[in-house]
Write a protein that holds these residues in place. Sequence first.
Motif, PDB file in Angstrom:
ATOM      1  N   TYR A 108      91.641  37.277 -49.899  1.00  0.00           N
ATOM      2  CA  TYR A 108      90.570  36.371 -50.333  1.00  0.00           C
ATOM      3  C   TYR A 108      89.616  36.148 -49.164  1.00  0.00           C
ATOM      4  O   TYR A 108      90.036  35.722 -48.091  1.00  0.00           O
ATOM      5  CB  TYR A 108      91.184  35.052 -50.799  1.00  0.00           C
ATOM      6  N   LYS A 109      88.349  36.431 -49.365  1.00  0.00           N
ATOM      7  CA  LYS A 109      87.377  36.378 -48.257  1.00  0.00           C
ATOM      8  C   LYS A 109      86.381  35.224 -48.354  1.00  0.00           C
ATOM      9  O   LYS A 109      85.600  35.009 -47.437  1.00  0.00           O
ATOM     10  CB  LYS A 109      86.588  37.686 -48.174  1.00  0.00           C
ATOM     11  N   LYS A 110      86.394  34.487 -49.461  1.00  0.00           N
ATOM     12  CA  LYS A 110      85.441  33.381 -49.594  1.00  0.00           C
ATOM     13  C   LYS A 110      85.938  32.171 -48.799  1.00  0.00           C
ATOM     14  O   LYS A 110      87.125  32.060 -48.499  1.00  0.00           O
ATOM     15  CB  LYS A 110      85.281  33.013 -51.070  1.00  0.00           C
ATOM     16  N   PRO A 111      85.039  31.255 -48.468  1.00  0.00           N
ATOM     17  CA  PRO A 111      85.463  30.053 -47.742  1.00  0.00           C
ATOM     18  C   PRO A 111      86.458  29.229 -48.567  1.00  0.00           C
ATOM     19  O   PRO A 111      86.383  29.192 -49.788  1.00  0.00           O
ATOM     20  CB  PRO A 111      84.164  29.265 -47.546  1.00  0.00           C
ATOM     21  N   PHE A 112      87.388  28.616 -47.884  1.00  0.00           N
ATOM     22  CA  PHE A 112      88.337  27.699 -48.513  1.00  0.00           C
ATOM     23  C   PHE A 112      88.711  26.637 -47.490  1.00  0.00           C
ATOM     24  O   PHE A 112      88.510  26.810 -46.298  1.00  0.00           O
ATOM     25  CB  PHE A 112      89.580  28.438 -49.041  1.00  0.00           C
TER      26      PHE A 112
END
Length: 193
Positions: A108-112
């Motif tokens: 997973y590469k999106k911000p979290f």
Amino acid sequence: HEPFQVPEQYEGKFPKGELPMHQCVGYTDYAFKRFFEEAKKQPWFDNTVFVITADHTNQKLYDFYQQGMQLSAVPILFYTPNKALMGKRTELAQQIDIYPTLIDYIGYKKPFRSWGRSLITPTEKPFFIGYLNNQYVFAQGDYICTFDGQKATGFYAKNDTHLKHNLIDQKNKQMLEVENACKAMVQDYFYRI
């Protein structure tokens, strides 16, 4: 958990050990074995990451775990049938690292948002934060800091996990950085909740 009973049909099948919980540990090992025997038969098995940990400690046989930071020491195991996660990490880790580790594993590469860090490809310095004897305990780098919510009350060498030798009178730059990291973590936590 107390009263440390195993199901009636398994009574006497596991060693009693030195502590009341040891027989239950034997039963738990057996239950894991049976779980994985059945899970292997499922279509989702090969595409699953299994996380095994505890939500708290219990009875302790070894003195090392009777005080200080070791009071909350629990194992964290990640198991993938494809053996993608192999090896052992010994640096500081904690349950808040589970989520970012799984996010990293699946790519997973999106911000979290997480307070923890990935244990697979860590980019942040290892740290531990906990609450012990009405104080925050924050460990990072060479030091452990105890913090009462307002100010640091102690500094300890990283190997002094039983918090026996307070170095607060010898405060140095790295200790100040650890104290500030602790304050920032506590502040961020209370802001967000």
